[in-house]
Design a protein around this motif. Sequence first.
Motif, PDB file in Angstrom:
ATOM      1  N   CYS A  53      71.669 132.584  75.522  1.00 27.28           N
ATOM      2  CA  CYS A  53      70.226 132.772  75.384  1.00 27.28           C
ATOM      3  C   CYS A  53      69.616 131.464  74.920  1.00 27.28           C
ATOM      4  O   CYS A  53      69.979 130.942  73.864  1.00 27.28           O
ATOM      5  CB  CYS A  53      69.934 133.871  74.360  1.00 27.28           C
ATOM      6  SG  CYS A  53      68.166 134.137  74.096  1.00 27.28           S
ATOM      7  N   THR A  54      68.703 130.929  75.724  1.00 27.65           N
ATOM      8  CA  THR A  54      68.017 129.703  75.324  1.00 27.65           C
ATOM      9  C   THR A  54      66.520 129.940  75.382  1.00 27.65           C
ATOM     10  O   THR A  54      66.030 130.624  76.289  1.00 27.65           O
ATOM     11  CB  THR A  54      68.440 128.516  76.217  1.00 27.65           C
ATOM     12  OG1 THR A  54      67.872 127.310  75.697  1.00 27.65           O
ATOM     13  CG2 THR A  54      67.998 128.676  77.666  1.00 27.65           C
ATOM     14  N   ILE A  55      65.801 129.402  74.439  1.00 23.98           N
ATOM     15  CA  ILE A  55      64.355 129.612  74.455  1.00 23.98           C
ATOM     16  C   ILE A  55      63.676 128.715  75.497  1.00 23.98           C
ATOM     17  O   ILE A  55      62.713 129.109  76.126  1.00 23.98           O
ATOM     18  CB  ILE A  55      63.723 129.476  73.036  1.00 23.98           C
ATOM     19  CG1 ILE A  55      62.210 129.717  73.053  1.00 23.98           C
ATOM     20  CG2 ILE A  55      64.038 128.170  72.380  1.00 23.98           C
ATOM     21  CD1 ILE A  55      61.776 131.113  73.327  1.00 23.98           C
ATOM     22  N   PHE A  56      64.228 127.510  75.711  1.00 22.51           N
ATOM     23  CA  PHE A  56      63.661 126.607  76.722  1.00 22.51           C
ATOM     24  C   PHE A  56      64.756 126.103  77.657  1.00 22.51           C
ATOM     25  O   PHE A  56      65.916 125.981  77.256  1.00 22.51           O
ATOM     26  CB  PHE A  56      62.968 125.404  76.060  1.00 22.51           C
ATOM     27  CG  PHE A  56      61.923 125.801  75.056  1.00 22.51           C
ATOM     28  CD1 PHE A  56      60.766 126.453  75.464  1.00 22.51           C
ATOM     29  CD2 PHE A  56      62.109 125.554  73.709  1.00 22.51           C
ATOM     30  CE1 PHE A  56      59.806 126.847  74.536  1.00 22.51           C
ATOM     31  CE2 PHE A  56      61.156 125.942  72.767  1.00 22.51           C
ATOM     32  CZ  PHE A  56      60.007 126.589  73.188  1.00 22.51           C
ATOM     33  N   SER A  57      64.363 125.822  78.899  1.00 29.09           N
ATOM     34  CA  SER A  57      65.295 125.277  79.883  1.00 29.09           C
ATOM     35  C   SER A  57      64.564 124.297  80.782  1.00 29.09           C
ATOM     36  O   SER A  57      63.429 124.532  81.184  1.00 29.09           O
ATOM     37  CB  SER A  57      65.883 126.424  80.732  1.00 29.09           C
ATOM     38  OG  SER A  57      66.668 125.905  81.778  1.00 29.09           O
ATOM     39  N   GLU A  74      61.042 128.212  81.356  1.00 26.45           N
ATOM     40  CA  GLU A  74      61.494 127.044  82.108  1.00 26.45           C
ATOM     41  C   GLU A  74      60.380 126.011  82.023  1.00 26.45           C
ATOM     42  O   GLU A  74      59.200 126.338  82.218  1.00 26.45           O
ATOM     43  CB  GLU A  74      61.760 127.423  83.567  1.00 26.45           C
ATOM     44  CG  GLU A  74      62.985 128.312  83.685  1.00 26.45           C
ATOM     45  CD  GLU A  74      63.596 128.316  85.067  1.00 26.45           C
ATOM     46  OE1 GLU A  74      62.864 128.054  86.045  1.00 26.45           O
ATOM     47  OE2 GLU A  74      64.801 128.589  85.169  1.00 26.45           O
ATOM     48  N   ILE A  75      60.742 124.786  81.688  1.00 25.66           N
ATOM     49  CA  ILE A  75      59.723 123.759  81.460  1.00 25.66           C
ATOM     50  C   ILE A  75      59.995 122.541  82.341  1.00 25.66           C
ATOM     51  O   ILE A  75      61.115 122.317  82.787  1.00 25.66           O
ATOM     52  CB  ILE A  75      59.659 123.336  79.963  1.00 25.66           C
ATOM     53  CG1 ILE A  75      60.953 122.627  79.530  1.00 25.66           C
ATOM     54  CG2 ILE A  75      59.374 124.543  79.072  1.00 25.66           C
ATOM     55  CD1 ILE A  75      60.857 122.008  78.137  1.00 25.66           C
ATOM     56  N   PRO A  76      58.944 121.731  82.593  1.00 24.30           N
ATOM     57  CA  PRO A  76      59.134 120.515  83.382  1.00 24.30           C
ATOM     58  C   PRO A  76      59.917 119.464  82.595  1.00 24.30           C
ATOM     59  O   PRO A  76      60.166 119.633  81.399  1.00 24.30           O
ATOM     60  CB  PRO A  76      57.705 120.040  83.669  1.00 24.30           C
ATOM     61  CG  PRO A  76      56.850 120.702  82.648  1.00 24.30           C
ATOM     62  CD  PRO A  76      57.539 121.977  82.245  1.00 24.30           C
ATOM     63  N   ASP A  77      60.266 118.395  83.267  1.00 23.64           N
ATOM     64  CA  ASP A  77      61.071 117.342  82.656  1.00 23.64           C
ATOM     65  C   ASP A  77      60.214 116.457  81.749  1.00 23.64           C
ATOM     66  O   ASP A  77      59.844 115.344  82.108  1.00 23.64           O
ATOM     67  CB  ASP A  77      61.738 116.512  83.763  1.00 23.64           C
ATOM     68  CG  ASP A  77      62.635 115.440  83.182  1.00 23.64           C
ATOM     69  OD1 ASP A  77      62.895 115.479  81.954  1.00 23.64           O
ATOM     70  OD2 ASP A  77      63.078 114.575  83.952  1.00 23.64           O
TER      71      ASP A  77
END
Length: 177
Positions: free
Chosen positions: A127-131, A148-151
Amino acid sequence: MKGYNVVKIMFSEEQIEQKVAELGEKISQDYKGQRLIMVGILKGCFVFMSDLCRQIHGVDVRTFFMQASSYGASTNTGGNVRIVQDLEIDISGENVLIVEDILDSGHTLSYIRRLLADRGAKSVKICTIFSKPARRKVNIDADYVGYEIPDEFVVGYGLDVAEQYRNLPYLGVVKEV
Ligand code: IMP
Ligand code: MG
């Protein structure tokens, strides 16, 4: 002196709180009535772990921590993962949920997931809060993902740049100044 400034808010405290509640709800359904060993990966997990574990209900939760460090620079993760602090329990036959702040290249989590699976866990999920999918170097996906977030390099909610900004209640983007 060179430093880092927060230049933009990506997710507010309220947005994150809502997402963590949703994740906790899903995890509660999936492990209902079972025993679950939550393994937080220090240090970045500490804020998320404390919020997430309090959103899990009807599950026999036990919390543990490991610390991993990847040899290399501050904003880039090398493939060389080292366990700085290991678990103090036997996880054979247990359902394990690895709790991480952000899935980036994937080196850290693929190493830890394999390590824990090799110790005979009944199941190992992540489980990850951001990816940041665009940054993936190894083929790994989390079972539970908040956003899911941009680079972009982000801080707050436990995430740091050179140990700064872990205490921000929101997720912000930093720029070097
Ligand atoms: P990975 O092994 O490349 O997936 O790296 C995961 C670790 O890198 C995380 O646990 C963080 O400590 C760190 N990391 C990756 N991206 C960021 C970011 O945008 N901000 C802060 N830390 C990050
Ligand atoms: Mg870090």
